[in-house]
Design a protein around this motif. Sequence first.
Motif, PDB file in Angstrom:
ATOM      1  N   THR A 118       0.817  -1.213   0.000  1.00 21.77           N
ATOM      2  CA  THR A 118       0.000   0.000   0.000  1.00 21.77           C
ATOM      3  C   THR A 118       0.849   1.259   0.000  1.00 21.77           C
ATOM      4  O   THR A 118       0.342   2.342  -0.261  1.00 21.77           O
ATOM      5  CB  THR A 118      -0.930   0.029   1.232  1.00 21.77           C
ATOM      6  OG1 THR A 118      -0.130  -0.080   2.397  1.00 21.77           O
ATOM      7  CG2 THR A 118      -1.928  -1.108   1.171  1.00 21.77           C
ATOM      8  N   ARG A 119       2.129   1.131   0.310  1.00 19.61           N
ATOM      9  CA  ARG A 119       3.007   2.290   0.338  1.00 19.61           C
ATOM     10  C   ARG A 119       3.536   2.567  -1.047  1.00 19.61           C
ATOM     11  O   ARG A 119       4.007   1.676  -1.735  1.00 19.61           O
ATOM     12  CB  ARG A 119       4.183   2.011   1.249  1.00 19.61           C
ATOM     13  CG  ARG A 119       4.215   2.943   2.420  1.00 19.61           C
ATOM     14  CD  ARG A 119       5.384   2.640   3.268  1.00 19.61           C
ATOM     15  NE  ARG A 119       6.110   3.889   3.394  1.00 19.61           N
ATOM     16  CZ  ARG A 119       7.220   4.025   4.041  1.00 19.61           C
ATOM     17  NH1 ARG A 119       7.797   2.990   4.576  1.00 19.61           N
ATOM     18  NH2 ARG A 119       7.791   5.172   4.136  1.00 19.61           N
ATOM     19  N   ARG A 120       3.475   3.784  -1.447  1.00 22.70           N
ATOM     20  CA  ARG A 120       4.021   4.176  -2.739  1.00 22.70           C
ATOM     21  C   ARG A 120       5.086   5.224  -2.516  1.00 22.70           C
ATOM     22  O   ARG A 120       5.027   5.983  -1.551  1.00 22.70           O
ATOM     23  CB  ARG A 120       2.925   4.752  -3.624  1.00 22.70           C
ATOM     24  CG  ARG A 120       1.808   3.775  -3.869  1.00 22.70           C
ATOM     25  CD  ARG A 120       0.787   4.405  -4.718  1.00 22.70           C
ATOM     26  NE  ARG A 120       1.120   4.073  -6.095  1.00 22.70           N
ATOM     27  CZ  ARG A 120       0.425   4.457  -7.130  1.00 22.70           C
ATOM     28  NH1 ARG A 120      -0.628   5.192  -6.968  1.00 22.70           N
ATOM     29  NH2 ARG A 120       0.783   4.110  -8.350  1.00 22.70           N
TER      30      ARG A 120
END
Length: 113
Positions: A10-12
């Motif tokens: 979910t981390r970009r």
Amino acid sequence: MGYSVDYKPTRRRAKRTVPKNKAQRTKDIKNAIRWNIGQLEHDTISADSVQRPMVIGILRLNRISPHADPSGDNTFQQLIAEGWVQRPKRIGGVQCFDRADLIRSLKAYAGVA
């Protein structure tokens, strides 16, 4: 026995699409010129004048704010309006800059020796 998990990261990576303030935009422009001025010198070594779209493309000024200014014209126009680069001359309907003067003024703006 193990179990399976559907994992989607979910981390970009944070990526600025438009500089948040004027100081950051100025820093981005100076870095783009610093990193690409050597390529501009190399690619235009035998030319007396350089066309505006060619300068924008080689210096990658269109990458500074790709969503707000995809062509890079506004970024380059900012340098002209602030007086760092002289206004272009029209040769055959195309805006052209004197190569030696352009490189000298861009190096002065970016602080490249």
